[in-house]
Scaffold this motif. Structure first.
Motif, PDB file in Angstrom:
ATOM      1  N   ARG A  83       0.861  -1.175   0.000  1.00 35.49           N
ATOM      2  CA  ARG A  83       0.000   0.000   0.000  1.00 35.49           C
ATOM      3  C   ARG A  83       0.897   1.224   0.000  1.00 35.49           C
ATOM      4  O   ARG A  83       1.909   1.263   0.711  1.00 35.49           O
ATOM      5  CB  ARG A  83      -0.906   0.020   1.231  1.00 35.49           C
ATOM      6  CG  ARG A  83      -1.890  -1.144   1.323  1.00 35.49           C
ATOM      7  CD  ARG A  83      -2.949  -1.045   0.224  1.00 35.49           C
ATOM      8  NE  ARG A  83      -3.984  -2.035   0.367  1.00 35.49           N
ATOM      9  CZ  ARG A  83      -3.968  -3.232  -0.212  1.00 35.49           C
ATOM     10  NH1 ARG A  83      -2.938  -3.580  -0.959  1.00 35.49           N
ATOM     11  NH2 ARG A  83      -4.959  -4.071  -0.069  1.00 35.49           N
ATOM     12  N   LYS A  96     -13.418  -1.999   8.105  1.00 38.13           N
ATOM     13  CA  LYS A  96     -13.375  -1.978   6.653  1.00 38.13           C
ATOM     14  C   LYS A  96     -11.921  -1.827   6.241  1.00 38.13           C
ATOM     15  O   LYS A  96     -11.215  -0.954   6.738  1.00 38.13           O
ATOM     16  CB  LYS A  96     -14.200  -0.798   6.135  1.00 38.13           C
ATOM     17  CG  LYS A  96     -14.267  -0.712   4.640  1.00 38.13           C
ATOM     18  CD  LYS A  96     -15.102   0.490   4.207  1.00 38.13           C
ATOM     19  CE  LYS A  96     -15.046   0.630   2.703  1.00 38.13           C
ATOM     20  NZ  LYS A  96     -15.706   1.852   2.249  1.00 38.13           N
ATOM     21  N   GLU A  97     -11.456  -2.697   5.355  1.00 40.25           N
ATOM     22  CA  GLU A  97     -10.069  -2.626   4.906  1.00 40.25           C
ATOM     23  C   GLU A  97      -9.836  -1.345   4.116  1.00 40.25           C
ATOM     24  O   GLU A  97     -10.690  -0.925   3.338  1.00 40.25           O
ATOM     25  CB  GLU A  97      -9.730  -3.826   4.020  1.00 40.25           C
ATOM     26  CG  GLU A  97      -9.649  -5.119   4.779  1.00 40.25           C
ATOM     27  CD  GLU A  97      -9.238  -6.279   3.891  1.00 40.25           C
ATOM     28  OE1 GLU A  97      -8.775  -6.040   2.753  1.00 40.25           O
ATOM     29  OE2 GLU A  97      -9.384  -7.428   4.340  1.00 40.25           O
ATOM     30  N   ARG A  98      -8.695  -0.762   4.355  1.00 41.39           N
ATOM     31  CA  ARG A  98      -8.314   0.431   3.599  1.00 41.39           C
ATOM     32  C   ARG A  98      -7.814  -0.035   2.245  1.00 41.39           C
ATOM     33  O   ARG A  98      -6.881  -0.817   2.141  1.00 41.39           O
ATOM     34  CB  ARG A  98      -7.229   1.199   4.348  1.00 41.39           C
ATOM     35  CG  ARG A  98      -6.897   2.516   3.709  1.00 41.39           C
ATOM     36  CD  ARG A  98      -5.993   3.340   4.586  1.00 41.39           C
ATOM     37  NE  ARG A  98      -5.571   4.528   3.863  1.00 41.39           N
ATOM     38  CZ  ARG A  98      -4.692   5.393   4.318  1.00 41.39           C
ATOM     39  NH1 ARG A  98      -4.149   5.224   5.500  1.00 41.39           N
ATOM     40  NH2 ARG A  98      -4.336   6.436   3.598  1.00 41.39           N
ATOM     41  N   ARG A  99      -8.460   0.421   1.191  1.00 43.97           N
ATOM     42  CA  ARG A  99      -8.137  -0.011  -0.167  1.00 43.97           C
ATOM     43  C   ARG A  99      -7.303   1.017  -0.900  1.00 43.97           C
ATOM     44  O   ARG A  99      -7.401   2.215  -0.644  1.00 43.97           O
ATOM     45  CB  ARG A  99      -9.430  -0.256  -0.967  1.00 43.97           C
ATOM     46  CG  ARG A  99     -10.301  -1.355  -0.389  1.00 43.97           C
ATOM     47  CD  ARG A  99      -9.659  -2.682  -0.616  1.00 43.97           C
ATOM     48  NE  ARG A  99     -10.498  -3.757  -0.128  1.00 43.97           N
ATOM     49  CZ  ARG A  99     -10.177  -5.018  -0.163  1.00 43.97           C
ATOM     50  NH1 ARG A  99      -9.024  -5.386  -0.655  1.00 43.97           N
ATOM     51  NH2 ARG A  99     -10.973  -5.943   0.324  1.00 43.97           N
TER      52      ARG A  99
END
Length: 199
Positions: free
Chosen positions: A112, A190-193
């Protein structure tokens, strides 16, 4: 055992609900000394010393001369300050979490843009501090899980000065003491995209 559900805590009054033969666990001379010195520091300076002062006093009473700092790169400034303080009395070695420059791709780790391509290397941190002859290791903000690897690889006694909590300003106890935070704990994060077009 579910001691966290016990309201009376009879063990603390010398009336254990479960008898255990624990004394043999402290037969190793170094562990016995650590055990005793930790109790001395607590008894003699109860509520008088902050955690950093307790580490200094513990190290003095253990006759340690060389202290190793294992720190997160995100806490480099804090590590510099702690290193300066400890260096007034002890020889200090320190090792950053990114030592060795391991690439995340080599371990099939997620990439990321906001966290960089180099992974933490806690096993190497422990090895370097062992090679440098550190007698007490102080952890400052290693990631959850990376700290576990560090503890497993460390040969010298380890204590934790600072725990990383990016959300709560490195004060994870706030999630326990502050009911507003506690009532809003994120059990389903919630996954950070990666955003469109980010490299």
């Amino acid at each position: 055992m579910k001691c966290h559900l016990c309201e009376e805590k009879p063990c603390s009054k010398g009336r254990p609900c479960l008898e255990k033969d624990s004394k043999p666990l402290y037969k190793d001379p170094e562990e016995a000394k650590i055990f005793k010195v930790a109790a001395e520091v607590e008894a003699l300076y109860y509520c008088e010393l902050c955690r950093l002062e307790e580490i200094i006093e513990f190290a003095r009473r253990m006759n340690y001369r060389k202290i190793g700092l294992a720190f997160c790169i995100g806490l480099a400034e804090e590590a510099r300050v702690v290193g300066e303080i400890l260096s007034k009395e002890f020889e200090v070695s320190s090792v950053c979490c990114k030592i060795g420059g391991l690439k995340k791709e080599e371990f099939e780790m997620p990439l990321r843009p906001w966290i960089g391509r180099v992974t933490c290397n806690p096993a190497e941190q422990a090895r370097v501090l062992e090679e440098e002859g550190c007698q007490l290791l102080v952890v400052m903000g290693l990631c959850v899980g990376h700290d576990s690897i560090f503890y497993r690889h460390a040969k010298a006694p380890v204590t934790t000065l600072l725990v990383k909590d990016r959300k709560l300003g490195h004060n994870p106890a706030a999630a326990i003491y502050c009911r507003y935070i506690r009532n809003n704990l994120n059990y389903n994060p919630k996954e950070r995209r990666q955003e469109e077009g980010e490299a």
